[in-house]
Design a protein around this motif. Structure first.
Motif, PDB file in Angstrom:
ATOM      1  N   UNK A 153       7.634 -71.679 -39.487  1.00 14.23           N
ATOM      2  CA  UNK A 153       7.336 -73.401 -39.235  1.00 14.23           C
ATOM      3  C   UNK A 153       5.834 -73.830 -39.190  1.00 14.23           C
ATOM      4  N   UNK A 154       5.139 -72.742 -39.022  1.00 16.74           N
ATOM      5  CA  UNK A 154       3.592 -73.336 -39.280  1.00 16.74           C
ATOM      6  C   UNK A 154       3.141 -73.559 -38.032  1.00 16.74           C
ATOM      7  N   UNK A 155       3.699 -73.207 -36.774  1.00 16.77           N
ATOM      8  CA  UNK A 155       3.300 -73.666 -35.557  1.00 16.77           C
ATOM      9  C   UNK A 155       1.788 -73.408 -35.174  1.00 16.77           C
ATOM     10  N   UNK A 156       1.495 -72.142 -35.843  1.00 20.31           N
ATOM     11  CA  UNK A 156      -0.300 -71.831 -35.369  1.00 20.31           C
ATOM     12  C   UNK A 156      -0.872 -71.874 -36.617  1.00 20.31           C
ATOM     13  N   UNK A 157      -0.331 -72.641 -37.744  1.00 21.71           N
ATOM     14  CA  UNK A 157      -0.936 -72.630 -39.106  1.00 21.71           C
ATOM     15  C   UNK A 157      -0.668 -71.485 -39.758  1.00 21.71           C
ATOM     16  N   UNK A 158      -1.781 -71.112 -40.660  1.00 22.97           N
ATOM     17  CA  UNK A 158      -1.580 -70.119 -41.397  1.00 22.97           C
ATOM     18  C   UNK A 158      -2.065 -68.564 -40.645  1.00 22.97           C
ATOM     19  N   UNK A 159      -1.416 -67.693 -40.520  1.00 22.03           N
ATOM     20  CA  UNK A 159      -1.596 -66.304 -39.599  1.00 22.03           C
ATOM     21  C   UNK A 159      -2.417 -65.440 -40.544  1.00 22.03           C
ATOM     22  N   UNK A 160      -3.706 -65.091 -39.991  1.00 15.79           N
ATOM     23  CA  UNK A 160      -4.610 -64.042 -40.736  1.00 15.79           C
ATOM     24  C   UNK A 160      -4.753 -62.748 -39.941  1.00 15.79           C
ATOM     25  N   UNK A 308      -8.128 -76.396 -30.329  1.00 17.48           N
ATOM     26  CA  UNK A 308      -8.417 -77.506 -29.508  1.00 17.48           C
ATOM     27  C   UNK A 308      -8.186 -78.872 -30.471  1.00 17.48           C
ATOM     28  N   UNK A 309      -7.472 -79.861 -29.768  1.00 25.68           N
ATOM     29  CA  UNK A 309      -7.109 -80.995 -30.501  1.00 25.68           C
ATOM     30  C   UNK A 309      -5.788 -80.963 -31.204  1.00 25.68           C
TER      31      UNK A 309
END
Length: 384
Positions: A153-160, A308-309
Motif C-alpha cells: 500500500x506504500x505505507x513507508x514509500x518505496x522500500x529499498x 518526519x512530517x
C-alpha cells in the motif's frame, strides 16, 4: 460444514510437538470456522512404541494410529497430508516417500538441503497432481500479512533496504557438542538452514513477494560464513542480497533494493530477551520504516515510524489465540488449499522456495560449506 483435513505426522520431537499441539486447538478460537483438523496417524522411524508415546503425551484423540515406520504411515489410506519435521538432511527422502505414495505434503523449512532436491520435489508433486508446501509458519501470521499489505500500500514509500537478524548467544560447545542437529554435518547442521532461513524469510517476503509475479527477480548474493571449529558447520553467516527491483512500485528513479540477512549462535539479536536491543527486523522505505519485534520466526508486534512530517508513530501488537505457537495458521492454509483444489500456496509459492534454496546454495558455495554426498544427493530412494 467445515472442511476436515486428516493429518499424518512424521515425528521429530520439538517441531512435531509444537505443530500437533496447535493442530489440536479449536480453529474457532482463531475465528476459523471453514476448516478443521484431525491427527489420524503418527509414525516414528525408530519404533511403534515411540509413536504410541507421542500420541499419549500429546493426548491426541482417537482414532489415531501409531506406526513404527514412515513407509507404513504414507500407506495409510485415511491420511490426506503428511507433515514432515525430520532433520533437514532427511526432508528430500521423506517428502519423496510421501509424494510417491500419493500423499500431499507440508515439509518443514529448510525445504531441502539444496535447490536441486527442491526442484525434483516440485516436479514430482506437479506430475502427480499433489499439494506441496514448505512450512514457513511465520509467513502466515496475521502480523506478517499486515506488514506485507502495508508495504504494497506504500505505507513507508518505496522500500529499498531490509535488515533481518536471527541470532542466539550460547556456548555452542557445551550446548551442541558435535552430535546435535544444529552442528552435525550429517544432519545438514549449521545456522544457515536452521535460523538463517528466517532472516531470509523476512528479506524475501518484503522485497520479493510484495511485487507482482512478473516483477519478482532473484537477487545477487555476497556472503560470509564462520565455521564451527568442531564440525565445520556454519556458526555464523551474514548475507547481502541485492535485488534488481524495489518494492512496491519498482521505482522509476532507483530500481534496486538490498537485504541484509544475519544469523549466529555466538551473539544474540536480543541479549536480555526484553527487547532492549531493538527490533530484529527493520524494513526501510523512503518515507519511513517498519520495525518488527521479538524474534524473527515468532514476532509479536510491529511499529510504523514515518519520516518526519509524514505522520505519527504507530505500534500494533498481536496475540496467539488459545495460547498457541502460531503454527495453526499455516495448517489452516494447507486445509483451505486442499479444500479448494490448489496444488500450492500463493503465500509460500514453490517457485519462491526454490529461489531461496538457490540463495542458500550460493551462500554455502561462497563459504565452502559442503554436506556429505548422501544428503546432497538427488537419488531416491537412498538410505541415510
Amino acid at each position: 460444514m467445515a472442511h476436515l483435513t486428516k493429518w499424518g505426522i512424521m515425528v521429530q520431537q520439538l517441531k512435531s510437538t509444537a505443530f500437533v499441539r496447535d493442530l489440536l486447538k479449536d480453529p474457532k478460537t482463531r475465528d476459523a470456522t471453514d476448516i478443521t483438523h484431525q491427527v489420524v496417524a503418527v509414525s516414528s522411524s525408530s519404533s511403534k512404541d515411540r509413536a504410541d508415546q507421542f500420541i499419549t503425551e500429546l493426548n491426541i484423540p482417537s482414532p489415531c494410529t501409531a506406526y513404527g515406520s514412515y513407509e507404513d504411515l504414507v500407506a495409510d489410506a485415511n491420511v490426506d497430508v503428511i507433515y514432515i519435521a525430520t532433520p533437514h538432511s532427511h526432508h528430500y527422502q521423506n517428502a519423496m516417500l510421501a509424494l510417491e505414495a500419493g500423499k500431499h505434503v507440508l515439509c518443514e523449512k529448510a525445504f531441502t538441503v539444496n535447490a536441486a532436491q527442491a526442484k525434483i520435489l516440485v516436479e514430482t508433486a506437479r506430475k502427480k497432481g499433489l499439494f506441496l508446501m514448505e512450512a514457513v509458519w511465520t509467513r502466515y501470521f496475521p502480523l506478517s500479512i499486515q506488514v506485507r499489505d502495508l508495504i504494497k500500500q506504500g505505507a513507508i514509500g518505496e522500500v529499498y533496504r531490509v535488515i533481518a537478524d536471527t541470532s542466539f548467544s550460547m556456548d555452542a560447545e557445551s550446548a551442541f557438542g558435535v552430535e546435535n542437529r544444529m552442528v552435525n554435518l550429517d544432519l545438514a547442521g549449521g545456522c544457515l538452514l536452521d535460523l538463517g532461513i528466517y532472516s531470509l524469510t523476512w528479506i524475501f517476503q518484503t522485497l520479493y513477494h510484495t511485487l507482482p509475479k512478473d516483477l519478482r527477480k532473484p537477487p545477487t548474493v555476497t556472503s560470509q560464513i564462520t565455521p564451527y571449529h568442531l564440525t565445520g558447520a556454519d556458526e555464523a553467516t551474514t548475507m547481502l542480497l541485492s535485488f534488481p527491483t524495489s518494492t512496491p512500485s519498482n521505482g522509476a528513479n532507483v530500481k534496486y533494493s538490498q537485504g541484509v540477512a544475519m544469523t549466529s549462535m555466538r551473539v544474540a539479536n536480543d541479549p536480555d530477551e526484553e527487547g532492549t536491543a531493538g527490533p530484529p527486523i527493520r524494513i526501510q522505505g523512503d518515507k519511513g520504516e517498519i520495525q518488527v519485534f521479538k524474534v524473527a520466526f515468532q514476532p509479536t508486534s510491529y511499529k510504523i515510524i514515518p519520516k518526519k512530517g509524514f505522520g505519527e508513530v504507530k505500534e500494533v501488537k498481536f496475540e496467539f489465540p488459545a495460547q498457541g505457537r502460531g503454527m495453526y495458521w499455516e495448517a489452516d492454509e494447507v486445509a483451505r488449499c486442499l479444500r479448494d483444489g490448489k496444488l500450492e500456496s500463493e503465500t509460500m509459492p514453490l517457485e519462491e522456495s526454490i529461489v531461496i534454496m538457490e540463495v542458500m546454495d550460493e551462500v554455502r558455495r561462497q563459504g565452502g560449506l559442503i554436506y556429505p554426498a548422501s544428503i546432497e544427493s538427488t537419488e531416491y530412494p537412498l538410505e541415510l
